[in-house]
Design a protein around this motif. Structure first.
Motif, PDB file in Angstrom:
ATOM      1  N   MET A 129       0.846  -1.190   0.000  1.00  0.00           N
ATOM      2  CA  MET A 129       0.000   0.000   0.000  1.00  0.00           C
ATOM      3  C   MET A 129       0.887   1.249   0.000  1.00  0.00           C
ATOM      4  O   MET A 129       1.809   1.369   0.800  1.00  0.00           O
ATOM      5  CB  MET A 129      -0.895   0.007   1.246  1.00  0.00           C
ATOM      6  N   SER A 130       0.639   2.184  -0.950  1.00  0.00           N
ATOM      7  CA  SER A 130       1.472   3.369  -1.077  1.00  0.00           C
ATOM      8  C   SER A 130       1.194   4.359   0.053  1.00  0.00           C
ATOM      9  O   SER A 130       0.098   4.391   0.610  1.00  0.00           O
ATOM     10  CB  SER A 130       1.209   4.050  -2.428  1.00  0.00           C
ATOM     11  N   GLU A 131       2.215   5.170   0.337  1.00  0.00           N
ATOM     12  CA  GLU A 131       2.070   6.163   1.396  1.00  0.00           C
ATOM     13  C   GLU A 131       1.154   7.290   0.937  1.00  0.00           C
ATOM     14  O   GLU A 131       1.173   7.701  -0.219  1.00  0.00           O
ATOM     15  CB  GLU A 131       3.445   6.731   1.765  1.00  0.00           C
ATOM     16  N   LEU A 132       0.374   7.816   1.862  1.00  0.00           N
ATOM     17  CA  LEU A 132      -0.489   8.951   1.564  1.00  0.00           C
ATOM     18  C   LEU A 132       0.355  10.209   1.410  1.00  0.00           C
ATOM     19  O   LEU A 132       1.374  10.373   2.091  1.00  0.00           O
ATOM     20  CB  LEU A 132      -1.499   9.161   2.684  1.00  0.00           C
ATOM     21  N   PRO A 133      -0.030  11.128   0.517  1.00  0.00           N
ATOM     22  CA  PRO A 133       0.676  12.419   0.453  1.00  0.00           C
ATOM     23  C   PRO A 133       0.484  13.176   1.757  1.00  0.00           C
ATOM     24  O   PRO A 133      -0.488  12.948   2.488  1.00  0.00           O
ATOM     25  CB  PRO A 133      -0.002  13.138  -0.725  1.00  0.00           C
ATOM     26  N   LEU A 134       1.404  14.091   2.040  1.00  0.00           N
ATOM     27  CA  LEU A 134       1.384  14.777   3.324  1.00  0.00           C
ATOM     28  C   LEU A 134       0.058  15.470   3.608  1.00  0.00           C
ATOM     29  O   LEU A 134      -0.440  15.447   4.730  1.00  0.00           O
ATOM     30  CB  LEU A 134       2.515  15.810   3.388  1.00  0.00           C
ATOM     31  N   ARG A 135      -0.528  16.097   2.599  1.00  0.00           N
ATOM     32  CA  ARG A 135      -1.759  16.849   2.845  1.00  0.00           C
ATOM     33  C   ARG A 135      -2.918  15.962   3.270  1.00  0.00           C
ATOM     34  O   ARG A 135      -3.890  16.439   3.856  1.00  0.00           O
ATOM     35  CB  ARG A 135      -2.145  17.659   1.606  1.00  0.00           C
ATOM     36  N   ARG A 136      -2.833  14.657   2.963  1.00  0.00           N
ATOM     37  CA  ARG A 136      -3.880  13.722   3.367  1.00  0.00           C
ATOM     38  C   ARG A 136      -3.450  12.820   4.511  1.00  0.00           C
ATOM     39  O   ARG A 136      -4.217  11.974   4.967  1.00  0.00           O
ATOM     40  CB  ARG A 136      -4.293  12.850   2.168  1.00  0.00           C
ATOM     41  N   SER A 137      -2.231  12.995   4.991  1.00  0.00           N
ATOM     42  CA  SER A 137      -1.683  12.131   6.032  1.00  0.00           C
ATOM     43  C   SER A 137      -2.280  12.450   7.408  1.00  0.00           C
ATOM     44  O   SER A 137      -2.170  13.588   7.884  1.00  0.00           O
ATOM     45  CB  SER A 137      -0.163  12.314   6.096  1.00  0.00           C
ATOM     46  N   PRO A 138      -2.912  11.471   8.069  1.00  0.00           N
ATOM     47  CA  PRO A 138      -3.460  11.720   9.419  1.00  0.00           C
ATOM     48  C   PRO A 138      -2.382  12.138  10.411  1.00  0.00           C
ATOM     49  O   PRO A 138      -2.611  13.001  11.257  1.00  0.00           O
ATOM     50  CB  PRO A 138      -4.078  10.371   9.804  1.00  0.00           C
ATOM     51  N   GLY A 139      -1.205  11.522  10.319  1.00  0.00           N
ATOM     52  CA  GLY A 139      -0.135  11.870  11.238  1.00  0.00           C
ATOM     53  C   GLY A 139       0.341  13.288  11.054  1.00  0.00           C
ATOM     54  O   GLY A 139       0.566  14.019  12.024  1.00  0.00           O
ATOM     55  N   PHE A 140       0.503  13.708   9.800  1.00  0.00           N
ATOM     56  CA  PHE A 140       0.943  15.068   9.517  1.00  0.00           C
ATOM     57  C   PHE A 140      -0.107  16.081   9.955  1.00  0.00           C
ATOM     58  O   PHE A 140       0.219  17.090  10.593  1.00  0.00           O
ATOM     59  CB  PHE A 140       1.220  15.211   8.017  1.00  0.00           C
ATOM     60  N   ARG A 141      -1.366  15.818   9.650  1.00  0.00           N
ATOM     61  CA  ARG A 141      -2.428  16.756  10.003  1.00  0.00           C
ATOM     62  C   ARG A 141      -2.584  16.876  11.523  1.00  0.00           C
ATOM     63  O   ARG A 141      -2.787  17.967  12.059  1.00  0.00           O
ATOM     64  CB  ARG A 141      -3.735  16.320   9.346  1.00  0.00           C
ATOM     65  N   ALA A 142      -2.484  15.731  12.210  1.00  0.00           N
ATOM     66  CA  ALA A 142      -2.561  15.775  13.675  1.00  0.00           C
ATOM     67  C   ALA A 142      -1.379  16.535  14.253  1.00  0.00           C
ATOM     68  O   ALA A 142      -1.526  17.312  15.210  1.00  0.00           O
ATOM     69  CB  ALA A 142      -2.606  14.358  14.243  1.00  0.00           C
ATOM     70  N   GLY A 143      -0.197  16.326  13.678  1.00  0.00           N
ATOM     71  CA  GLY A 143       0.991  17.016  14.157  1.00  0.00           C
ATOM     72  C   GLY A 143       0.906  18.516  13.994  1.00  0.00           C
ATOM     73  O   GLY A 143       1.284  19.283  14.884  1.00  0.00           O
ATOM     74  N   VAL A 144       0.390  18.961  12.843  1.00  0.00           N
ATOM     75  CA  VAL A 144       0.235  20.393  12.598  1.00  0.00           C
ATOM     76  C   VAL A 144      -0.768  20.999  13.582  1.00  0.00           C
ATOM     77  O   VAL A 144      -0.544  22.073  14.154  1.00  0.00           O
ATOM     78  CB  VAL A 144      -0.222  20.660  11.149  1.00  0.00           C
ATOM     79  N   SER A 145      -1.872  20.293  13.792  1.00  0.00           N
ATOM     80  CA  SER A 145      -2.916  20.798  14.703  1.00  0.00           C
ATOM     81  C   SER A 145      -2.386  20.956  16.123  1.00  0.00           C
ATOM     82  O   SER A 145      -2.609  21.984  16.775  1.00  0.00           O
ATOM     83  CB  SER A 145      -4.119  19.856  14.692  1.00  0.00           C
ATOM     84  N   ILE A 146      -1.684  19.940  16.598  1.00  0.00           N
ATOM     85  CA  ILE A 146      -1.186  19.982  17.971  1.00  0.00           C
ATOM     86  C   ILE A 146      -0.080  21.023  18.105  1.00  0.00           C
ATOM     87  O   ILE A 146       0.042  21.701  19.136  1.00  0.00           O
ATOM     88  CB  ILE A 146      -0.685  18.591  18.428  1.00  0.00           C
ATOM     89  N   ALA A 147       0.721  21.202  17.049  1.00  0.00           N
ATOM     90  CA  ALA A 147       1.788  22.206  17.095  1.00  0.00           C
ATOM     91  C   ALA A 147       1.208  23.611  17.205  1.00  0.00           C
ATOM     92  O   ALA A 147       1.690  24.443  17.984  1.00  0.00           O
ATOM     93  CB  ALA A 147       2.673  22.096  15.855  1.00  0.00           C
ATOM     94  N   LEU A 148       0.161  23.879  16.445  1.00  0.00           N
ATOM     95  CA  LEU A 148      -0.473  25.196  16.495  1.00  0.00           C
ATOM     96  C   LEU A 148      -1.122  25.451  17.849  1.00  0.00           C
ATOM     97  O   LEU A 148      -1.037  26.550  18.398  1.00  0.00           O
ATOM     98  CB  LEU A 148      -1.521  25.316  15.383  1.00  0.00           C
TER      99      LEU A 148
END
Length: 239
Positions: free
Chosen positions: A1-20
């Motif tokens: 299974m291919s990796e999701l692009p960053l804009r759709r990545s749950p880990g990236f989105r959660a990380g951005v939210s918590i950082a803000l």
């Protein structure tokens, strides 16, 4: 299974939210540190080098109350014990190598650990940890500088609701993991233990007591069938 692009990545989105949500609260530390008598360079050094909010607030809290530097360091170190426990979990999940190892150690805090362990699969775990860790580090230090420069002009940070931002973000990370009766019951027990200890123990110690209770429950609650079980996903190394 291919990796999701960053804009759709749950880990990236959660990380951005918590950082803000968490990084902005650094303005409170900067203002309170200046009020406690630390200069700009001392305040900024604490955020750059210590980089764990609870320990930083404990350090300046002791100084503001008239305590010695040694006492302040002791209080901060006591709260920092939990980061050592997190480090074992992060090391097992990320398997960092080379230069990533000391960087990961510096970025291992409550929020980056919770973001990472809240993801499914090794790729999202890594993305969640690094996004949250780097994001919070950059924003926390930037807003520490803002708070230290503005000082008393900002007033009480609580009036801006910043004191609740970090707590709300952490609860947001925790809530999806409470999917069964046992996790909910354990969370309630730990909350009760923490609340009961607050009037009698120094700041930071109640949460350590609650963590010890959770560890004991987890250890003695393991059945024979649990021994030797593998985690839900295969842990991969950092790229």
């Amino acid at each position: 299974m291919s990796e999701l692009p960053l804009r759709r990545s749950p880990g990236f989105r959660a990380g951005v939210s918590i950082a803000l949500a968490v990084g902005v609260y650094g303005v409170s530390f900067g203002a309170l540190s200046a009020a406690a008598g630390l200069n700009l360079w001392q305040t900024q050094a604490l955020s750059l080098l210590m980089f764990t909010g609870g320990s930083q607030f404990a350090f300046i809290g002791v100084l503001a109350g008239g305590g010695s530097g040694l006492s302040a360091l002791g209080a901060a170190s006591l709260l920092g014990i939990r980061n050592g426990v997190y480090g074992m979990q992060v090391n097992a999940a990320l398997r960092p190598h080379g230069w990533r190892r000391p960087v990961a150690a510096q970025l291992t805090i409550d929020e980056s650990t919770a973001t990472a362990l809240g993801q499914q699969g090794p790729v999202e775990t890594r993305r969640g940890f690094w996004t949250a860790g780097i994001g919070i580090f950059v924003l926390w230090n930037a807003f520490t500088l803002v708070g230290a420069l503005a000082g008393n002009a900002l007033g009480d940070p609580k009036q801006w609701g910043l004191d609740g931002a970090a707590v709300a973000a952490f609860v947001g990370l925790l809530w999806p993991r409470l999917k069964g009766r046992e996790p909910v019951a354990l969370a309630v027990v730990c909350a009760v233990v923490t609340a009961a200890c607050i009037p009698f123990l120094p700041a930071g110690v109640p949460i350590l007591v609650a963590a010890a209770v959770a560890a004991l429950v987890g250890w003695f609650g393991r059945g024979p069938a649990d021994e030797g079980m593998e985690p839900d996903f295969e842990v991969g190394g950092s790229r």
